[in-house]
Design an enzyme around this catalytic site. Sequence first.
Site, mmCIF file in Angstrom:
data_model
loop_
_atom_site.group_PDB
_atom_site.id
_atom_site.type_symbol
_atom_site.label_atom_id
_atom_site.label_comp_id
_atom_site.label_asym_id
_atom_site.label_seq_id
_atom_site.Cartn_x
_atom_site.Cartn_y
_atom_site.Cartn_z
ATOM 1 N N GLU A 29 -82.600 78.742 -13.619
ATOM 2 C CA GLU A 29 -82.248 76.920 -14.534
ATOM 3 C C GLU A 29 -83.695 76.870 -14.877
ATOM 4 O O GLU A 29 -83.470 76.150 -15.382
ATOM 5 C CB GLU A 29 -81.188 76.351 -13.008
ATOM 6 C CG GLU A 29 -79.879 76.305 -12.799
ATOM 7 C CD GLU A 29 -79.869 77.543 -12.423
ATOM 8 O OE1 GLU A 29 -80.575 78.740 -11.505
ATOM 9 O OE2 GLU A 29 -78.573 78.680 -12.659
ATOM 10 N N ASP A 30 -84.752 77.018 -13.735
ATOM 11 C CA ASP A 30 -85.922 75.800 -14.030
ATOM 12 C C ASP A 30 -86.747 76.704 -14.446
ATOM 13 O O ASP A 30 -87.463 76.782 -15.096
ATOM 14 C CB ASP A 30 -86.159 75.357 -12.739
ATOM 15 C CG ASP A 30 -86.467 76.035 -11.291
ATOM 16 O OD1 ASP A 30 -86.012 77.402 -11.835
ATOM 17 O OD2 ASP A 30 -86.937 75.216 -10.517
ATOM 18 N N THR A 31 -86.562 78.609 -14.693
ATOM 19 C CA THR A 31 -87.508 79.656 -14.978
ATOM 20 C C THR A 31 -87.443 80.554 -15.903
ATOM 21 O O THR A 31 -88.186 80.964 -16.168
ATOM 22 C CB THR A 31 -88.875 79.586 -13.958
ATOM 23 O OG1 THR A 31 -87.870 80.956 -13.352
ATOM 24 C CG2 THR A 31 -89.063 78.970 -12.948
ATOM 25 N N GLY A 60 -72.653 92.490 -14.069
ATOM 26 C CA GLY A 60 -71.974 93.517 -13.031
ATOM 27 C C GLY A 60 -70.429 93.069 -12.244
ATOM 28 O O GLY A 60 -70.780 92.073 -11.781
ATOM 29 N N GLU A 94 -80.478 87.259 -2.553
ATOM 30 C CA GLU A 94 -81.590 88.383 -3.700
ATOM 31 C C GLU A 94 -82.578 88.926 -2.492
ATOM 32 O O GLU A 94 -83.232 90.142 -2.092
ATOM 33 C CB GLU A 94 -81.992 88.408 -4.645
ATOM 34 C CG GLU A 94 -81.284 88.373 -5.804
ATOM 35 C CD GLU A 94 -82.107 88.104 -6.843
ATOM 36 O OE1 GLU A 94 -80.785 87.764 -7.986
ATOM 37 O OE2 GLU A 94 -82.815 88.277 -7.244
#
Length: 205
Positions: A29-31, A60, A94
């Site tokens: 969203e921001d980078t 996936g 993650e």
Amino acid sequence: MGFFSFIRRLILILFGTADDLVFLSLSIEDTGKNFSDHLNSALTYAGLRTFRNDDGVRRGENTGSETRKAIQESKISVIVFSEDYASSTRCLDELVMIIDARRATWHIVLPIFYHLDPSEVRNQEGRYFEAFSEHEKSFQGEMGRVEEWRAALREAADVAGMVLQDRYESKFIESIVKEELSTWISENERLAASGTAHQLCQSMD
């Protein structure tokens, strides 16, 4: 020796291959379309193949399994901590996988603090406080998961990383790839690598 040729040669000496090496953890969203995309391009030009959470691995059928596999197959994870990073449960999941890999293996973690101070990540302050206030409402029945996210943020923020501050982004990215990433590898991975990396760095002077 050119900058990107130097990085590729360093990676080949340290690991024997420059493929499937770097996992990029970032907030799309921001980078995802600016800083992180430019960083990804710089790593690619240096001869590295990157995994990032907005390409095929994200599409996936079992993204959790595919992401974990990608992290396990990578030697390094570069985490771009930005203002919206903690708002993404995908990013936080993650991060937990990355920290698990770091604890279990020689997996290298390089945190990048993009318009953030490391203390904001470590202590979940500012936008990170706001994000976790929402997570605690949304995951009242999964507070163990929320605590895993918090612990992973604290551990990642304690790893020596790089802070953008008021530097030009292009120069900052170059320093990540040329100086920090190569030095980081030589100091944290492969016992015999340190002397070789130092010699290569000297040859650039």
